[in-house]
Design a protein around this motif. Structure first.
Motif, PDB file in Angstrom:
ATOM      1  N   UNK A 162       6.782  -0.294  21.246  1.00  0.00           N
ATOM      2  CA  UNK A 162       5.943   0.199  19.734  1.00  0.00           C
ATOM      3  C   UNK A 162       7.055   0.656  18.888  1.00  0.00           C
ATOM      4  N   UNK A 163       6.926   0.068  17.612  1.00  0.00           N
ATOM      5  CA  UNK A 163       7.714   0.825  16.548  1.00  0.00           C
ATOM      6  C   UNK A 163       7.080   1.884  15.862  1.00  0.00           C
ATOM      7  N   UNK A 164       6.941   1.992  14.708  1.00  0.00           N
ATOM      8  CA  UNK A 164       6.371   2.966  13.694  1.00  0.00           C
ATOM      9  C   UNK A 164       5.174   2.676  13.899  1.00  0.00           C
ATOM     10  N   UNK A 165       4.015   3.530  13.448  1.00  0.00           N
ATOM     11  CA  UNK A 165       2.587   3.565  13.766  1.00  0.00           C
ATOM     12  C   UNK A 165       2.213   3.183  12.285  1.00  0.00           C
ATOM     13  N   UNK A 166       0.804   2.853  12.147  1.00  0.00           N
ATOM     14  CA  UNK A 166      -0.014   2.504  11.270  1.00  0.00           C
ATOM     15  C   UNK A 166       0.705   2.003   9.885  1.00  0.00           C
ATOM     16  N   UNK A 167       1.084   0.670  10.250  1.00  0.00           N
ATOM     17  CA  UNK A 167       1.671   0.053   9.235  1.00  0.00           C
ATOM     18  C   UNK A 167       0.716  -0.524   8.360  1.00  0.00           C
ATOM     19  N   UNK A 168       1.180  -0.759   7.062  1.00  0.00           N
ATOM     20  CA  UNK A 168       0.275  -1.283   6.080  1.00  0.00           C
ATOM     21  C   UNK A 168       0.862  -2.545   5.460  1.00  0.00           C
ATOM     22  N   UNK A 169      -0.232  -3.489   4.860  1.00  0.00           N
ATOM     23  CA  UNK A 169       0.159  -4.722   4.345  1.00  0.00           C
ATOM     24  C   UNK A 169       0.289  -4.455   2.844  1.00  0.00           C
ATOM     25  N   UNK A 170       1.488  -4.598   2.283  1.00  0.00           N
ATOM     26  CA  UNK A 170       1.763  -4.254   1.019  1.00  0.00           C
ATOM     27  C   UNK A 170       3.268  -4.057   0.738  1.00  0.00           C
ATOM     28  N   UNK A 171       3.878  -3.601  -0.309  1.00  0.00           N
ATOM     29  CA  UNK A 171       2.920  -3.345  -1.647  1.00  0.00           C
ATOM     30  C   UNK A 171       2.431  -4.402  -2.264  1.00  0.00           C
ATOM     31  N   UNK A 172       1.088  -4.462  -2.862  1.00  0.00           N
ATOM     32  CA  UNK A 172       0.730  -5.641  -3.534  1.00  0.00           C
ATOM     33  C   UNK A 172       0.725  -4.895  -5.029  1.00  0.00           C
ATOM     34  N   UNK A 173       1.130  -5.877  -6.088  1.00  0.00           N
ATOM     35  CA  UNK A 173       1.337  -5.342  -7.436  1.00  0.00           C
ATOM     36  C   UNK A 173       0.031  -5.780  -8.156  1.00  0.00           C
ATOM     37  N   UNK A 174      -0.801  -4.685  -8.816  1.00  0.00           N
ATOM     38  CA  UNK A 174      -1.776  -5.219  -9.569  1.00  0.00           C
ATOM     39  C   UNK A 174      -1.320  -5.309 -10.882  1.00  0.00           C
ATOM     40  N   UNK A 175      -1.550  -6.533 -11.442  1.00  0.00           N
ATOM     41  CA  UNK A 175      -1.299  -6.688 -12.992  1.00  0.00           C
ATOM     42  C   UNK A 175      -1.852  -5.859 -13.977  1.00  0.00           C
ATOM     43  N   UNK A 176      -0.990  -5.159 -14.625  1.00  0.00           N
ATOM     44  CA  UNK A 176      -1.642  -4.409 -15.837  1.00  0.00           C
ATOM     45  C   UNK A 176      -1.945  -2.993 -15.480  1.00  0.00           C
TER      46      UNK A 176
END
Lengths: 311, 311, 311, 311
Positions: free
Chosen positions: C67-81
């Motif tokens: 197990x590595x770091x917990x609670x990993x997110x998908x991202x960062x996603x850049x929202x245009x504008x």
């Protein structure tokens, strides 16, 4: 010490009553009447109800089933002339310690309950000699700690509640404050006729926070002088030669600190002419605070200011 | 004081960056590399970003719109050889104070925010002369307070977070602890290669709790010596000639106290041979605690034990 | 459901980085750019980093050291504008659950840590069939719980901090709020250009408080539509067909509740024309509140008002 | 509703006593004796002591100086045969509401005291018609809220304390819990002979948290049936057709939640055969919680589990 004082005894253990001795309340008949100005010596029970001795620790007493309600006080004592809205001033003249005291870890109690992985009950008797507590560690060291005798539980009756003596509050109670010591003056708000004063739970010495839930718990003889002032206060205050102090109790602990600092600002404004926000700012530079205890139903903080700053 | 030390300057204000100087983080390029054993003098920003002077208070700077991010640190400083699992030892050799410092009440901030009925912003400049802060009260008194110069914000990079410099934590940060003063040694856990050390927010003097949210805030020159130990610690520790101390931060305040006392017990057990529950009991008799601050994102308590009890 | 959406994959486990995937931060390069109005389907990691499966529980993974770091997110996603001061609106179109999820008791974690006398680690895999979680009790009962799929961790970058994904805050993060579910709209304050959105930690179902520290933790495909508003908000808000809701996080828990109710009053005043103290009084009669979680670095409360009272 | 019940009146206002009616206590003489199994209708005071009416709000009563102690109860009522260690079961058969109720913002009280910038006293009378509270907003809207009549203050005497009726606790008291409503059964631990039951402070409806400090406060006629069980419980419990619930009170609020969940786990283990850590894990998936109130001396949380999971 020469005791010129009238003596007020504690009851024999068999006569201690949870209803009468484990609350501060307006219901119980006073055991004595004292005049303002009079000096008295009052015998107090240790927090375990007097069962602890070198021959029997609190732990052994519990195992024998001997222990009744905890933290019983001597009282109520009726102060002649005291009426709601007054302030009762209690000068602590002397505290006469016995030859030993007891310290216990009690499961379900104590600041680190659930935070350490041990929590078995444990009681230790420490002898008191030449103003030192003699502490024998489990790893074979003998440590001398200077005593600082003080009154752990001291207060007056609330106006209509009966508050358990384990709890501190605006009426005083179990503040476990090491500044209520010989030479200091305690101020308490009077809520009922006669104030109905009670005290107990003397400690030979205590660390900040009283973290395992007990200090060096002793029975003791306490010599006090009472007087009355006709001004009202909201929370207990203490004064020593050097400091003015306010004692407030709440949960969480930061609220106790906020209350105590607000009381101290009030004191500076009302009696010393400070501007309110200037007092706030100055305390941010010069105040001291003490965590009295973080083990009782409410937690207690003392906020302090050196009198040298007040002229 | 003779400064033999290498000097590390703070940036000109125009170059301060919220991203780089208002967090402790593993992302920003180090500004200097220091070898263990080396003594350096580091210039620090006051907590207001250097805008305060006798000619312009923080309040006036805010009104002019001059203020950027608060509590900016000088750093990151890379300590050669430091690696995760080490402990960074920081000896505080000297703190050179300027001629004045600023104190502010800032709406929305401060321990009594919402508890007093005033809360207008207010800034006061106090001069510092001969190791005294000269405080002029609003009711016309001039008070001298002995200075106790210390480093309010001091710490290392977390392993992967960028933590704002207003917050304290296991990595150090804004502990506002008056015990991080000249002559003391601060121990910090190393989380990344080079430790990535930063500091700022020196106070000329501060009361317990730092209740209005600011102390006597100064820019200062701080002389430090660094060394490394290869043991790991969980929270910052301080040592003076007289005391061992643990510094922990949490909310509510009682949790900061519980953490600090648990760390102190761990220290007694690991380095001084105490039995765990015996250490707990002993601290209940002999420990001291300080409320460092109750104004930052987490609150800070210092738990202390006199070294005389440790042999 | 027909997925017209662009698909954003999660990284292979070997490429997950604590620095990049275990914080919401302004430092990491975006993995994708999305236009307002666009619908996307994003694959997310479960809170354990994807190690849990019917063949290997979290407990077994820990024992193998996987197990590595917990609670990993998908991202960062850049929202245009998106730019600071905007509000990012996230419509939750669909959450596609897998066939099983995991629940763990983790020593040192959980709301009753130190309050129960057991606290051994424990992991249980539950199958998910026909919108039911199939829970097999240790005393031999099989219980079906209706699923309520929602996104546990969802947020944007703070302005300059890198906040660990285990923590909730004004930027969103680990709010563990069951109201961020299919059909609801989440509003998030934008702090940096592009918002830098991330998400993960989907739960198939969760009780109020998430008391053991985990729910039915799943990897999932989440379909979202983004849009922007040019007003600023201070804390996350949610809207369903029926309710307006504010989500705030703090310690102690009552402060989270106070913040959430204050935000709700602000919403009523600003958008629905209520008088401030009247809104306060009305919520005292008609509001609902949810304890989202009491296990993360800050605790989360949702304050709610039925829209039928708002015209 | 047909009232077959014996009727117990409240006292005329002139006879209400702070000592007797503003605490739950073992000192006051019972006003009635009731047999287990008997159904009675009891008249209760509103929380303001009965001064509120369409002709005079609480605010006007305060200005006239008419207000005595708050939150007075009808009692003590002696339940024949009840003895310490028993559980008193109270079935709530009916609550008969009056034609109006009062809501007040009281300076120094309320969850957002110090958090909003208004805090002037304010009282509003709302009429109650056809099971609706008619709320007239300050911006000219008329809102109907479905009533949910429940008993705000209900409890038994503590063993030796006299606890103010504003406070909740293990003995019941001012729990302000909307689940103590018609059709539910309340379980209370008996501490003294006869239980010494009291009640008051009925609310026509209340939001979660009771955030301004008051709900729709009414005087009411409450019809109850009492019975006894010979098992002991530690904290109040409620049961409806659908749910089992535990009600605990503490500060900070998270401790109330922890206590309530621990009680619920105990209930599942003792009566329904669950394994302890499995119950903990299951509640993390399926429990509900309610913030009853965050305005009284201790804060109250209700933890709930749907009975369908307990077959």
């Amino acid at each position: 010490m020469i005791k010129l004082a009238r003596k007020i005894s504690r009851k024999p253990r068999a006569k201690l009553s949870p209803r009468d001795n484990s609350t501060l309340n307006p219901y119980t008949e006073p055991i004595e009447i004292i005049k303002p100005g009079e000096t008295v010596t009052i015998s107090t029970w240790d927090a375990f109800g007097g069962v602890v001795s070198p021959k029997q620790t609190f732990q052994e007493a519990v195992e024998k089933g001997l222990t009744g309600a905890l933290n019983q006080v001597t009282g109520p004592i009726y102060i002649e002339g005291a009426k709601p809205g007054d302030t009762l001033v209690v000068e602590i003249i002397d505290i006469d310690l016995p030859e030993y005291g007891g310290t216990s870890i009690i499961p379900g109690f104590g600041a680190l309950e659930g935070w350490l992985n041990l929590m078995k009950p444990k009681t230790k008797i420490s002898y008191i000699e030449n103003d030192k507590v003699i502490y024998r560690t489990d790893h074979g060291q003998v440590i001398e700690i200077d005593t600082n005798p003080f009154i752990g539980t001291i207060g007056v009756s609330p106006s209509y509640e009966a508050i358990q003596t384990l709890a501190p509050g605006p009426h005083g109670g179990n503040m476990d404050c090491p500044d209520i010591r010989i030479g200091s003056k305690l101020y308490l708000p009077v809520n009922v006729d006669g104030a109905l004063f009670g005290l107990g739970d003397v400690h030979a010495v205590q660390g900040d926070g009283e973290i395992c839930g007990t200090a060096v718990e002793v029975s003791a003889d306490v010599t006090l002088r009472f007087s009355l002032q006709d001004n009202a206060i909201d929370w207990p205050r203490v004064e020593s030669d050097k400091m003015i102090m306010t004692i407030c109790s709440a949960r969480p602990l930061e609220d106790a600190a906020r209350l105590a600092y607000r009381e101290l600002i009030n004191w500076m404004v009302e009696e010393y002419g400070w501007v309110r926000d200037d007092a706030y700012m100055f305390l941010s530079l010069a105040a001291k605070a003490r965590i009295s205890q973080i083990v009782d139903p409410l937690y207690t903080v003392v906020a302090k200011l050196d009198k040298k700053y007040l002229e």
